[in-house]
Design a protein around this motif. Sequence first.
Motif, short mmCIF file in Angstrom:
data_model
loop_
_atom_site.label_atom_id
_atom_site.label_comp_id
_atom_site.label_asym_id
_atom_site.label_seq_id
_atom_site.Cartn_x
_atom_site.Cartn_y
_atom_site.Cartn_z
N ARG A 1 0.86 -1.18 0.00
CA ARG A 1 0.00 0.00 0.00
C ARG A 1 0.90 1.23 0.00
NH1 ARG A 1 -5.31 -1.32 1.00
NH2 ARG A 1 -5.69 -3.33 2.02
N LEU A 2 0.31 2.37 -0.27
CA LEU A 2 1.09 3.60 -0.32
C LEU A 2 1.80 3.86 1.01
CD1 LEU A 2 1.97 6.10 -1.87
CD2 LEU A 2 -0.14 7.23 -1.15
N ASN A 3 1.11 3.57 2.11
CA ASN A 3 1.72 3.76 3.43
C ASN A 3 2.95 2.90 3.63
OD1 ASN A 3 -0.18 5.58 4.19
ND2 ASN A 3 -1.38 4.19 5.44
N ASP A 4 3.02 1.75 2.93
CA ASP A 4 4.20 0.88 3.02
C ASP A 4 5.35 1.43 2.19
OD1 ASP A 4 2.52 -0.93 4.41
OD2 ASP A 4 1.90 -1.86 2.52
N LEU A 5 5.03 1.95 1.01
CA LEU A 5 6.07 2.38 0.07
C LEU A 5 6.75 3.68 0.50
CD1 LEU A 5 7.56 2.05 -2.61
CD2 LEU A 5 5.65 3.20 -3.75
N VAL A 6 5.99 4.60 1.07
CA VAL A 6 6.53 5.91 1.40
C VAL A 6 7.79 5.82 2.27
CG1 VAL A 6 6.07 8.01 2.74
CG2 VAL A 6 4.45 7.27 0.99
N PRO A 7 7.77 5.08 3.39
CA PRO A 7 9.01 4.99 4.18
C PRO A 7 10.12 4.25 3.46
CG PRO A 7 7.32 3.52 5.09
CD PRO A 7 6.65 4.39 4.07
N GLY A 8 9.77 3.33 2.55
CA GLY A 8 10.78 2.62 1.78
C GLY A 8 11.58 3.55 0.88
N ILE A 9 10.90 4.50 0.25
CA ILE A 9 11.57 5.46 -0.62
C ILE A 9 12.39 6.45 0.21
CG2 ILE A 9 11.20 7.31 -2.31
CD1 ILE A 9 8.75 5.85 -3.26
N SER B 1 6.61 -8.57 -3.89
CA SER B 1 5.87 -9.72 -4.42
C SER B 1 6.45 -11.04 -3.89
CB SER B 1 5.89 -9.72 -5.95
OG SER B 1 7.18 -10.03 -6.44
N MET B 2 7.65 -10.96 -3.31
CA MET B 2 8.28 -12.14 -2.73
C MET B 2 8.23 -12.13 -1.21
SD MET B 2 11.55 -12.69 -5.23
CE MET B 2 11.31 -13.33 -6.89
N GLY B 3 7.41 -11.25 -0.66
CA GLY B 3 7.17 -11.28 0.78
C GLY B 3 7.87 -10.23 1.61
N THR B 4 8.77 -9.43 1.00
CA THR B 4 9.45 -8.37 1.75
C THR B 4 8.55 -7.15 1.82
OG1 THR B 4 11.58 -9.16 0.88
CG2 THR B 4 11.55 -6.97 1.87
N THR B 5 8.47 -6.53 2.98
CA THR B 5 7.66 -5.32 3.08
C THR B 5 8.33 -4.19 2.30
OG1 THR B 5 8.79 -4.58 5.10
CG2 THR B 5 6.82 -5.96 5.38
N ALA B 6 7.54 -3.26 1.81
CA ALA B 6 8.08 -2.19 0.97
C ALA B 6 9.06 -1.31 1.73
CB ALA B 6 6.93 -1.35 0.41
N SER B 7 8.79 -1.08 3.01
CA SER B 7 9.69 -0.22 3.79
C SER B 7 11.08 -0.86 3.91
CB SER B 7 9.11 0.03 5.18
OG SER B 7 8.87 -1.19 5.87
N VAL B 8 11.12 -2.18 4.07
CA VAL B 8 12.40 -2.90 4.15
C VAL B 8 13.00 -3.05 2.76
CG1 VAL B 8 13.48 -5.10 4.74
CG2 VAL B 8 11.76 -4.13 6.26
N ALA B 9 12.17 -3.31 1.77
CA ALA B 9 12.65 -3.50 0.39
C ALA B 9 13.38 -2.26 -0.11
CB ALA B 9 11.48 -3.83 -0.53
N GLY B 10 12.88 -1.09 0.24
CA GLY B 10 13.54 0.14 -0.19
C GLY B 10 14.98 0.20 0.29
N ASN B 11 15.21 -0.24 1.51
CA ASN B 11 16.56 -0.24 2.07
C ASN B 11 17.44 -1.28 1.37
OD1 ASN B 11 18.40 0.83 4.02
ND2 ASN B 11 18.20 -1.06 5.19
#
Length: 405
Positions: free
Chosen positions: A153-161, A188-198
Amino acid sequence: PALMKAATWSILAVGGVAYEGIKQYMNFNKLITQTVTQAGVPASQMGFLTNMTESISKMTGVGLTDVANNLYRVASGTASWNAGLGATKKQLTDIVTSVTKLQVLGNVPAGAASEQAARVITALVNSNIKGVGTSSEKAAALINAAVGSGDMRLNDLVPGIGRGVLQSAKANGMSAKDMLSWIALQTSMGTTASVAGNYVKTGINLLANPSAQGVLAESMIGIKPGEMQGILSGPGGLQAAVATFNEAVKKFALSSGLVGYRTNIGNPRPGGTGETAAINKLQTWMVGEMNPTVLKQWEHGGSAASGGLTAANQQWVTDLILTKSFGGSKQFATLASILKNPQLLAGIETSIGNKSSLAYYNSSYGIASQTPSQRFHKDLSTIEVDLVKAGQALYPVTIKLVDAF
């Protein structure tokens, strides 16, 4: 007596509304004032800032306080624009409008999460990254498309960026679409967007600028130092970089990275240079277990039927080069995720491309803005703005009465 009671309640009600209006006006005015005193917008624009914020709140249904906070973030983030004079009125209006519409699309809750979204859009526009430039609409459309192309969701992606991935992408010439596609693939492989960004932040740096060991490993498959960064920043982007690595790893073919395999003072390292050094390094990595048959197949580079690597040996060689190029860190899995899943990456890139047009974005906003909930919030925002306007009108009289006491 009944009439007196009714009149009393009416007076109290009017007084309560007046008090609430004045209180909300003072809080709102304080936020707008901060845009002047700290973000550096000229004081002469106070009226414009107030009217613009109120109009956007009524148009979108996002609360007045949140739009005012959006404004502050945008104004402070663009203070360097126009030779240090800050964003123009039109630029401020465009960016704040884009941010606020995106918050509606993403159902971003009021408060800190809303403010963070404003920071990210402003950062994207500030970076002038490939595929966005300085267009806040393009930035919002691309982020909205990325959210819809991964498990987030957008809330997940924002901290990732907001954890440095944008700077890594910009520094290495990567497009915003490629950066967001990689994050989406991770989700899509299970990592949250906030962690994926890092993870992707470091993954980009490793892919474009591998370690000394990574340069040696890639040199064994013909990839020259700096070549991957050039491909990553070129027209083919991330998919071309992935395809280049996956094709190169099929054949043992030295590049210049091992020809000059020498010490800092210029002497050949133990094990020699060129092919001798490469084979000796492979033996070191494999603790002396490098199979000559596998090496011969790898040198052939063709299909298994014609004498090249079998499927099992190809997997083994690929994992070896991957491990030595990008291993020894938490980022191995991040790199492996794109290198071993090129079709999934291509699908995500296509999905983002299809959904990031301004026409698609505006159509999506049109749908989101007409939900029963958002229409109700628009009505609430209109009432809130009217209350603030009433408080603004009553404030001078009220302050005189207070001062009189």
